[in-house]
Design an enzyme around this catalytic site. Structure first.
Site, PDB file in Angstrom:
ATOM      1  N   HIS A 263       0.351   0.855  73.872  1.00  0.00           N
ATOM      2  CA  HIS A 263      -0.708   0.403  74.993  1.00  0.00           C
ATOM      3  C   HIS A 263      -1.017   1.263  76.167  1.00  0.00           C
ATOM      4  CE1 HIS A 263      -2.739  -2.475  76.997  1.00  0.00           C
ATOM      5  NE2 HIS A 263      -1.882  -3.259  77.616  1.00  0.00           N
ATOM      6  N   HIS A 302      -9.957   3.436  68.276  1.00  0.00           N
ATOM      7  CA  HIS A 302      -9.673   2.323  69.234  1.00  0.00           C
ATOM      8  C   HIS A 302      -9.774   1.075  68.212  1.00  0.00           C
ATOM      9  CE1 HIS A 302      -9.709  -0.524  72.751  1.00  0.00           C
ATOM     10  NE2 HIS A 302      -9.231   0.491  73.346  1.00  0.00           N
ATOM     11  N   ASP A 358      -8.109   7.511  77.042  1.00  0.00           N
ATOM     12  CA  ASP A 358      -6.933   8.378  77.169  1.00  0.00           C
ATOM     13  C   ASP A 358      -7.145   9.812  77.015  1.00  0.00           C
ATOM     14  OD1 ASP A 358      -5.344   6.356  78.245  1.00  0.00           O
ATOM     15  OD2 ASP A 358      -5.004   5.616  76.309  1.00  0.00           O
TER      16      ASP A 358
HETATM   17  N1  CMC Z   1      -6.669  10.352  64.226  1.00  0.00           N
HETATM   18  C1  CMC Z   1      -6.869  10.217  63.184  1.00  0.00           C
HETATM   19  N2  CMC Z   1      -6.964   9.411  62.170  1.00  0.00           N
HETATM   20  C2  CMC Z   1      -7.126   8.420  62.761  1.00  0.00           C
HETATM   21  C3  CMC Z   1      -6.610   7.961  64.221  1.00  0.00           C
HETATM   22  C4  CMC Z   1      -6.326   9.182  64.995  1.00  0.00           C
HETATM   23  N3  CMC Z   1      -6.416   8.970  66.415  1.00  0.00           N
HETATM   24  N4  CMC Z   1      -7.189   6.692  64.370  1.00  0.00           N
HETATM   25  C5  CMC Z   1      -7.359   6.037  63.350  1.00  0.00           C
HETATM   26  N5  CMC Z   1      -7.316   6.808  62.204  1.00  0.00           N
HETATM   27  C6  CMC Z   1      -7.690   6.524  60.987  1.00  0.00           C
HETATM   28  C7  CMC Z   1      -6.327   5.961  60.299  1.00  0.00           C
HETATM   29  O1  CMC Z   1      -5.618   6.931  59.644  1.00  0.00           O
HETATM   30  C8  CMC Z   1      -7.058   5.202  59.284  1.00  0.00           C
HETATM   31  O2  CMC Z   1      -7.396   6.200  57.962  1.00  0.00           O
HETATM   32  P1  CMC Z   1      -7.492   5.595  56.672  1.00  0.00           P
HETATM   33  O3  CMC Z   1      -8.645   4.302  56.609  1.00  0.00           O
HETATM   34  O4  CMC Z   1      -7.904   6.723  55.852  1.00  0.00           O
HETATM   35  O5  CMC Z   1      -5.958   5.118  56.503  1.00  0.00           O
HETATM   36  C9  CMC Z   1      -8.665   4.761  59.953  1.00  0.00           C
HETATM   37  O6  CMC Z   1      -8.733   5.828  60.772  1.00  0.00           O
HETATM   38  C10 CMC Z   1      -8.134   3.339  60.656  1.00  0.00           C
HETATM   39  O7  CMC Z   1      -7.179   3.209  61.515  1.00  0.00           O
HETATM   40  P2  CMC Z   1      -6.361   2.089  61.777  1.00  0.00           P
HETATM   41  O8  CMC Z   1      -5.015   2.769  62.443  1.00  0.00           O
HETATM   42  O9  CMC Z   1      -6.487   1.141  61.076  1.00  0.00           O
HETATM   43  O10 CMC Z   1      -6.930   1.610  63.187  1.00  0.00           O
HETATM   44  P3  CMC Z   1      -6.311   0.959  64.295  1.00  0.00           P
HETATM   45  O11 CMC Z   1      -7.554   0.071  64.852  1.00  0.00           O
HETATM   46  O12 CMC Z   1      -5.308  -0.290  63.826  1.00  0.00           O
HETATM   47  O13 CMC Z   1      -5.762   1.772  65.531  1.00  0.00           O
HETATM   48  C11 CMC Z   1      -5.582   3.180  67.549  1.00  0.00           C
HETATM   49  C12 CMC Z   1      -6.446   1.901  66.764  1.00  0.00           C
HETATM   50  C13 CMC Z   1      -6.111   3.126  68.765  1.00  0.00           C
HETATM   51  C14 CMC Z   1      -4.317   2.570  67.215  1.00  0.00           C
HETATM   52  C15 CMC Z   1      -5.644   4.271  66.588  1.00  0.00           C
HETATM   53  O14 CMC Z   1      -7.076   4.734  66.537  1.00  0.00           O
HETATM   54  C16 CMC Z   1      -4.932   5.257  67.171  1.00  0.00           C
HETATM   55  O15 CMC Z   1      -3.724   5.585  66.886  1.00  0.00           O
HETATM   56  N6  CMC Z   1      -5.290   6.460  68.198  1.00  0.00           N
HETATM   57  C17 CMC Z   1      -4.652   7.267  68.505  1.00  0.00           C
HETATM   58  C18 CMC Z   1      -3.815   6.681  69.832  1.00  0.00           C
HETATM   59  C19 CMC Z   1      -4.654   6.275  71.105  1.00  0.00           C
HETATM   60  O16 CMC Z   1      -5.567   7.287  71.481  1.00  0.00           O
HETATM   61  N7  CMC Z   1      -4.604   5.189  71.512  1.00  0.00           N
HETATM   62  C20 CMC Z   1      -5.327   5.001  72.765  1.00  0.00           C
HETATM   63  C21 CMC Z   1      -6.226   3.614  72.661  1.00  0.00           C
HETATM   64  S1  CMC Z   1      -7.207   3.399  73.952  1.00  0.00           S
HETATM   65  C22 CMC Z   1      -6.262   2.580  75.158  1.00  0.00           C
HETATM   66  C23 CMC Z   1      -6.525   1.293  75.672  1.00  0.00           C
HETATM   67  O17 CMC Z   1      -7.845   0.834  75.296  1.00  0.00           O
HETATM   68  O18 CMC Z   1      -5.492   0.550  75.765  1.00  0.00           O
END
Ligand code: CMC
Length: 423
Positions: A263, A302, A358
């Site tokens: 988070h 995100h 971030d």
């Molecule tokens: N780098 C590489 N690949 C990614 C990333 C990333 N940062 N984020 C998502 N993917 C890929 C993931 O591997 C998946 O690929 P595939 O379909 O081939 O398996 C696809 O994109 C969908 O990912 P997901 O994990 O299902 O997406 P999600 O909506 O569950 O996750 C997230 C969102 C923010 C947790 C994720 O994008 C992530 O881990 N980002 C990096 C951490 C980050 O920057 N977090 C800050 C968020 S902003 C703060 C706030 O608003 O509170």
């Protein structure tokens, strides 16, 4: 457009009203299954609206964020953090008198009870400042018992003023305790963000003078982080409030939720990633590693935004101001190059992964001389404005009840107790 949904289960069809694109989960109970009335199963509440809220609007596909209808871009450019806090709480921008009164009410509450210092002091020198902040906020209910009169709107508002006023003071004390430095008390001559910087960084000089560009950059960061509708910490605040709790106890829970690396902690991870990459020539190799699943590009992607996070655009502008004062951080060159390559790369574009808030906030915080463990604290201080507004909205919402999700029981069927020497 249909305003009802016909759901057939077995021989029976039920018509469920569709309002604002949702059905009432309780209406599903009309449908009987062999396991009992029909319910939804939604771990992480991915597709469940738990409140009706008029505070913050997000359109993740279009990259839109609005507080009470005002675009975040306009607020970041023209407003102040305290004015935004008023807007979130009261629903309208204040007139001049209302703003002066609001600022006065909050700023006059910046001092904390001396015992709060001792609570912070009781922690080990290397304790995480979020733990100190959480303890200090939770303790406030004991200093201001009127907060427990949650049915009394005046008492609630007085304690909202107190919490907003005291958050920067408690955050600064938590920071200075870690450094072994004496605490700096609030200065009535300084505004909210400038006073926060003074309480954090003032050393021996009789008066702390912050560069106005740094003060404005912090103010903008505060505005961007003030609210983000029903995220994990806001949901925690509302859930704890739903049991009839005061604003301090509820926001203490919010701080706990925000502390989690999924988070509030991603900007710290961005800095770590930039350091590991180390130089511009290693950026393409890192991107290849991300595409092959070896790492994640932190600060990208995100759950809600499937477009450029509007907060990231604004932060990028603030970066220039901060670096103009503090000098260039070589990590910024790596960040810019990473972003340039990723935004033009099929892996990221096909998954709709764009820069989030971030990506640049960590490099700014570092340039402002904050250690990484303070980054989440710098999120908690402004997010309090959102938490208290959401708390207040919750308290006025007659539809709300104590939060109590259902479960699907997967344990044993009834069995008899076996005495210990027979097991
Ligand atoms: N780098 C590489 N690949 C990614 C990333 C990333 N940062 N984020 C998502 N993917 C890929 C993931 O591997 C998946 O690929 P595939 O379909 O081939 O398996 C696809 O994109 C969908 O990912 P997901 O994990 O299902 O997406 P999600 O909506 O569950 O996750 C997230 C969102 C923010 C947790 C994720 O994008 C992530 O881990 N980002 C990096 C951490 C980050 O920057 N977090 C800050 C968020 S902003 C703060 C706030 O608003 O509170």
């Amino acid at each position: 457009m249909a305003d009802s949904l016909d759901l057939t289960y077995g021989d029976a069809t039920q018509s469920l009203a569709v309002t604002d694109g949702t059905i009432r989960a309780a209406d599903l109970k009309k449908i009987q299954t062999p396991d009992g009335p029909l319910a939804t199963y939604d771990p992480g509440l991915l597709n469940t609206a738990s409140v009706r809220s008029a505070i913050t609007y997000i359109d993740g596909d279009a990259g839109i964020l609005e507080y009470r209808g005002y675009p975040i871009e306009q607020l970041a450019e023209k407003s102040t953090f305290l004015e935004v806090a008023y807007l979130l709480m009261h629903g309208e921008l204040p007139n001049k008198t209302e703003l002066e009164n609001w600022n006065y009410q909050i700023n006059r509450h910046r001092l904390v009870h001396e015992n709060v210092k001792q609570i912070i002091q009781a922690f080990r020198y290397d304790a995480h400042p979020m733990a100190k902040l959480m303890a200090a906020v939770a303790s406030m209910m004991t200093f201001y018992p009127s907060a427990r009169r949650v049915e009394d709107p005046d008492a609630r508002m007085r304690n909202v003023h107190r919490l907003l006023g005291k958050m920067p003071t408690m955050a600064a004390f938590a920071f200075r305790h870690g450094l072994g430095r004496h605490y700096i008390y609030p200065n009535d001559e300084l505004g909210y963000a400038e006073n926060f910087l003074a309480m954090l960084f003032q050393a021996q000089q009789p008066k702390y003078v912050a560069d106005p560009r740094l003060v404005r950059a912090l103010e903008v960061l505060f505005i961007l982080h003030a609210d983000h509708e029903q995220n994990c910490s806001t949901n925690a605040v509302r859930a704890v409030a739903s049991a009839g709790n005061d604003v301090y106890t509820s926001c203490g829970a919010g701080i706990g939720a925000l502390f989690g690396p999924l988070h509030g902690g991603a900007n710290e991870a961005v800095l770590k990633m930039l350091r590991e990459i180390g130089s511009l020539d290693r950026v393409p190799e890192f991107i290849e590693g991300v595409k092959n699943g070896k790492a994640r590009l932190m600060g990208f992607g995100h759950r809600v935004y499937k477009n450029y996070d509007p907060r990231a655009t604004i932060i990028k502008k603030a970066v220039d101001d901060v670096f103009a004062v503090r000098g260039m951080n070589p990590l910024l060159h790596i960040a810019v190059e990473l972003e340039r390559i990723a935004l033009d790369n099929e892996y990221f574009t096909s998954r709709r992964l764009y820069t989030n808030v971030d990506f640049y906030s960590g490099v700014i915080y570092e340039a402002l001389r904050f250690p990484p463990e303070m980054f989440t604290v710098l999120f908690a201080v402004p997010r309090t404005a959102g938490w208290v507004a959401q708390y207040e909205e919750h308290m006025g919402d007659t539809e709300q009840k104590i939060t109590r999700p259902k479960q699907i029981y997967t344990g044993y069927a009834k069995r008899d107790y076996v005495p210990v020497d027979e097991r």
